[in-house]
Design a protein around this motif. Structure first.
Motif, PDB file in Angstrom:
ATOM      1  N   VAL A 153      15.273  68.736  34.186  1.00  0.00           N
ATOM      2  CA  VAL A 153      13.846  68.435  34.228  1.00  0.00           C
ATOM      3  C   VAL A 153      13.595  66.987  33.821  1.00  0.00           C
ATOM      4  CG1 VAL A 153      11.619  68.934  33.157  1.00  0.00           C
ATOM      5  CG2 VAL A 153      13.080  70.804  33.886  1.00  0.00           C
ATOM      6  N   ALA A 154      14.306  66.536  32.794  1.00  0.00           N
ATOM      7  CA  ALA A 154      14.096  65.181  32.282  1.00  0.00           C
ATOM      8  C   ALA A 154      14.414  64.117  33.330  1.00  0.00           C
ATOM      9  CB  ALA A 154      14.950  64.956  31.038  1.00  0.00           C
ATOM     10  N   LEU A 155      15.400  64.361  34.180  1.00  0.00           N
ATOM     11  CA  LEU A 155      15.780  63.370  35.183  1.00  0.00           C
ATOM     12  C   LEU A 155      15.036  63.547  36.506  1.00  0.00           C
ATOM     13  CD1 LEU A 155      18.045  62.839  33.095  1.00  0.00           C
ATOM     14  CD2 LEU A 155      19.554  62.345  35.007  1.00  0.00           C
ATOM     15  N   THR A 156      14.157  64.558  36.569  1.00  0.00           N
ATOM     16  CA  THR A 156      13.427  64.834  37.810  1.00  0.00           C
ATOM     17  C   THR A 156      12.015  64.264  37.802  1.00  0.00           C
ATOM     18  OG1 THR A 156      14.691  66.884  38.074  1.00  0.00           O
ATOM     19  CG2 THR A 156      12.679  66.698  39.354  1.00  0.00           C
ATOM     20  N   VAL A 157      11.473  63.989  36.622  1.00  0.00           N
ATOM     21  CA  VAL A 157      10.056  63.649  36.470  1.00  0.00           C
ATOM     22  C   VAL A 157       9.729  62.264  37.027  1.00  0.00           C
ATOM     23  CG1 VAL A 157       8.301  63.097  34.727  1.00  0.00           C
ATOM     24  CG2 VAL A 157       9.694  65.146  34.504  1.00  0.00           C
ATOM     25  N   THR A 158       8.541  62.153  37.616  1.00  0.00           N
ATOM     26  CA  THR A 158       7.911  60.868  37.929  1.00  0.00           C
ATOM     27  C   THR A 158       6.517  60.905  37.299  1.00  0.00           C
ATOM     28  OG1 THR A 158       9.076  60.601  40.036  1.00  0.00           O
ATOM     29  CG2 THR A 158       7.042  59.348  39.749  1.00  0.00           C
ATOM     30  N   ALA A 159       6.157  59.866  36.578  1.00  0.00           N
ATOM     31  CA  ALA A 159       4.874  59.863  35.860  1.00  0.00           C
ATOM     32  C   ALA A 159       3.737  59.534  36.823  1.00  0.00           C
ATOM     33  CB  ALA A 159       4.907  58.870  34.709  1.00  0.00           C
ATOM     34  N   VAL A 160       2.963  60.553  37.195  1.00  0.00           N
ATOM     35  CA  VAL A 160       1.863  60.361  38.141  1.00  0.00           C
ATOM     36  C   VAL A 160       0.813  59.372  37.613  1.00  0.00           C
ATOM     37  CG1 VAL A 160      -0.085  61.513  39.280  1.00  0.00           C
ATOM     38  CG2 VAL A 160       2.188  62.552  39.317  1.00  0.00           C
ATOM     39  N   PRO A 161       0.369  59.464  36.345  1.00  0.00           N
ATOM     40  CA  PRO A 161      -0.656  58.513  35.875  1.00  0.00           C
ATOM     41  C   PRO A 161      -0.195  57.055  35.919  1.00  0.00           C
ATOM     42  CG  PRO A 161      -0.475  60.380  34.375  1.00  0.00           C
ATOM     43  CD  PRO A 161       0.689  60.462  35.306  1.00  0.00           C
ATOM     44  N   LEU A 334      22.253  57.228  35.921  1.00  0.00           N
ATOM     45  CA  LEU A 334      22.066  58.412  36.760  1.00  0.00           C
ATOM     46  C   LEU A 334      20.598  58.606  37.136  1.00  0.00           C
ATOM     47  CD1 LEU A 334      24.495  60.963  35.056  1.00  0.00           C
ATOM     48  CD2 LEU A 334      24.732  59.939  37.325  1.00  0.00           C
ATOM     49  N   ALA A 335      19.692  58.291  36.201  1.00  0.00           N
ATOM     50  CA  ALA A 335      18.262  58.422  36.493  1.00  0.00           C
ATOM     51  C   ALA A 335      17.850  57.474  37.612  1.00  0.00           C
ATOM     52  CB  ALA A 335      17.443  58.149  35.228  1.00  0.00           C
ATOM     53  N   ILE A 336      18.305  56.237  37.526  1.00  0.00           N
ATOM     54  CA  ILE A 336      17.972  55.254  38.561  1.00  0.00           C
ATOM     55  C   ILE A 336      18.608  55.627  39.896  1.00  0.00           C
ATOM     56  CG2 ILE A 336      18.263  52.844  39.259  1.00  0.00           C
ATOM     57  CD1 ILE A 336      18.043  52.077  36.313  1.00  0.00           C
ATOM     58  N   THR A 337      19.880  56.037  39.850  1.00  0.00           N
ATOM     59  CA  THR A 337      20.578  56.412  41.080  1.00  0.00           C
ATOM     60  C   THR A 337      19.894  57.605  41.754  1.00  0.00           C
ATOM     61  OG1 THR A 337      22.685  55.631  40.166  1.00  0.00           O
ATOM     62  CG2 THR A 337      22.786  57.145  42.051  1.00  0.00           C
ATOM     63  N   GLY A 338      19.543  58.603  40.949  1.00  0.00           N
ATOM     64  CA  GLY A 338      18.931  59.800  41.513  1.00  0.00           C
ATOM     65  C   GLY A 338      17.575  59.535  42.137  1.00  0.00           C
ATOM     66  N   LYS A 339      16.723  58.771  41.431  1.00  0.00           N
ATOM     67  CA  LYS A 339      15.362  58.548  41.923  1.00  0.00           C
ATOM     68  C   LYS A 339      15.301  57.453  42.992  1.00  0.00           C
ATOM     69  CE  LYS A 339      12.408  61.343  39.905  1.00  0.00           C
ATOM     70  NZ  LYS A 339      11.528  62.236  40.666  1.00  0.00           N
ATOM     71  N   VAL A 340      15.842  56.280  42.687  1.00  0.00           N
ATOM     72  CA  VAL A 340      15.786  55.186  43.657  1.00  0.00           C
ATOM     73  C   VAL A 340      16.615  55.535  44.891  1.00  0.00           C
ATOM     74  CG1 VAL A 340      16.253  52.747  44.067  1.00  0.00           C
ATOM     75  CG2 VAL A 340      15.388  53.481  41.855  1.00  0.00           C
ATOM     76  N   GLY A 341      17.837  56.004  44.664  1.00  0.00           N
ATOM     77  CA  GLY A 341      18.687  56.369  45.790  1.00  0.00           C
ATOM     78  C   GLY A 341      18.128  57.549  46.565  1.00  0.00           C
ATOM     79  N   GLY A 342      17.637  58.565  45.837  1.00  0.00           N
ATOM     80  CA  GLY A 342      17.081  59.727  46.510  1.00  0.00           C
ATOM     81  C   GLY A 342      15.816  59.413  47.281  1.00  0.00           C
ATOM     82  N   GLY A 343      14.932  58.599  46.672  1.00  0.00           N
ATOM     83  CA  GLY A 343      13.714  58.209  47.367  1.00  0.00           C
ATOM     84  C   GLY A 343      14.006  57.394  48.613  1.00  0.00           C
TER      85      GLY A 343
END
Length: 432
Positions: A153-161, A334-343
């Motif tokens: 969960v911690a590595l999946t979140v994107t802060a909408v606000p 891993l957080a950067i790879t998962g979000k930036v790479g995944g996006g």
């Protein structure tokens, strides 16, 4: 009698003084963050969380043998901070509705999948490392499935606000990249709140806890869905528009009541606040509720820095946890790879150009307030050790701070190549 009155007055004075200090820290953090061209919430988080160790060091309390503040003062600040957070999350949940508009379904599906699946894989990899590292400072006594889910969960979140604020500041709100990033972030955060409830159910170590979590979430969502048509009625919406302050009081009271209810059910109060926010109509059907929600959010925003201060005091009230730099580096990478790479991958599979893909990946890598709230909830539930909590907080701050510079590098403003792609579902416009 006079002694009791004087003691009450003294305690009230201490609470007001501590409250003023916490609000002052938040104000100072916002000012410095703006000077550094960062989202104001970054300053609030940093100054609030690390006020705890600052107080500990000043008071020469490395062993944790005495309270930093009187117990009554800390308890009062905790109540105020959680109330402010609940009120603020009403507005966050009010925005948790994807607005795909004219975006192509293919792009929405792939970008959303890219924002969810690779980060979950990154979380599983990081959780495996935590379990196999042999570092006792990173482990907790909680059941391993619960800690595993918490890390995912911690590595999946994107802060909408925070993402919404960045999109406005950069003029990207109406662009395909901005709208796709916001839609994916909303879906990711909605999934994160549901997973958090299930995770807290696992934390009890029994199947009953998971069943309770599922029932609470299902009941809350049902109430939200059933309440929304009633609130959309013209008569009700007009009443809210004519009397925004009473409407705001009703919203705030219901949100605090639902937060207390989910807390009593063994979950987290933030879940109740989110469910309350989901019940309020949004978008073009918001009617008179938008103004009332704005007032609730303003009150919450004022008090949120108190939440960060109490969170910092809780984490650092005892001996300062040893910081695992390996955990910080690996979690951040891993957080950067998962979000930036995944996006980026999702955008490319959705048919968007490379630059749009990079821009989307950078945007969904923003974490900020939502991440800190989830981490604090996991820490309070015993799912994260102090050392692991600090490592993930540093990860959240680093990834959010990097959003601005990386976005500038990727040409992240409305005037810097943010073309409106046909593949995003919008017709190309001829140049004047």
């Amino acid at each position: 009698m006079s002694t009791g009155v004087s003691g009450t007055v003294l305690a009230a004075g201490q609470v007001l003084l501590a409250l003023a200090a916490a609000l002052g820290l938040g104000c100072l953090g916002r000012v410095l963050a703006r000077l550094l061209r960062q989202p104001p919430v970054i300053g609030e988080i940093v100054f609030g969380l690390f006020a705890g160790p600052a107080v500990v060091l000043v008071a020469h309390r490395r062993t944790g043998t005495a309270p930093v503040l009187p117990g009554a003062v800390t308890e009062a600040l905790t109540v105020v901070g959680h109330a402010g957070l609940a009120l603020f999350l009403v507005g966050v949940a009010h925005e948790l509705r994807p607005r795909t508009g004219r975006l192509s379904r293919r792009a929405v599906v792939w970008v959303t999948a890219g924002t969810l699946v690779p980060p979950v894989a990154s979380g599983l990899l990081f959780a495996w490392w935590v379990r196999s590292s042999g570092d006792p400072g990173l482990r907790t006594v909680a059941a391993w499935p619960a800690q595993l889910l918490m890390i995912c969960v911690a590595l999946t979140v994107t802060a909408v606000p925070v993402l919404a604020r960045i999109l406005v500041d950069r003029g990207l709100t109406a662009t395909p990249a901005g709208r796709l990033a916001m839609t994916a972030a909303i879906v990711a955060d909605a999934a994160a709140w549901i997973l958090l409830a299930i995770t807290l159910g696992f934390a009890t170590g029994s199947a009953g806890g998971v069943v309770t979590a599922v029932w609470v979430v299902a009941a809350g969502l049902a109430v939200s869905v059933l309440a929304r048509p009633v609130l959309r009625l013209d008569r009700v919406a007009r009443a809210a528009a004519r009397h925004p302050w009473p409407a705001a009081v009703v919203i705030g009271t219901v949100a605090l009541g639902m937060a207390a209810g989910t807390e009593h059910a063994g979950l987290t109060g933030v879940l109740g606040a989110v469910l309350a926010g989901l019940a309020i109509p949004g978008g073009s059907r918001a009617g008179g509720w938008a103004v009332a929600v704005g007032k609730v959010v303003a009150a919450g925003r004022l008090l949120v820095p108190v939440y960060f201060v109490t969170a910092g005091l809780r984490v650092f009230a005892g001996p300062l946890p040893a910081l695992s730099w390996w955990a910080v580096v690996l979690a951040t990478a891993l957080a950067i790879t998962g979000k930036v790479g995944g996006g980026y991958l999702g955008a490319r599979l959705g048919g968007l150009p490379r630059r749009e893909g990079v821009r989307i990946g950078v945007l969904v890598n923003t974490r900020g307030l939502t991440e800190i709230v989830l981490l604090q909830t996991g820490f309070t539930a015993g799912l994260l050790s102090p050392a692991l909590f600090v490592a993930l907080v540093v990860m959240a701050l680093v990834t959010t701070v990097l959003t601005g510079p990386l976005l500038s590098f990727a040409g992240g403003s409305a005037g810097e190549g943010s073309s409106r792609s046909r593949l995003a579902g919008e017709p190309a416009r001829p140049k004047p």
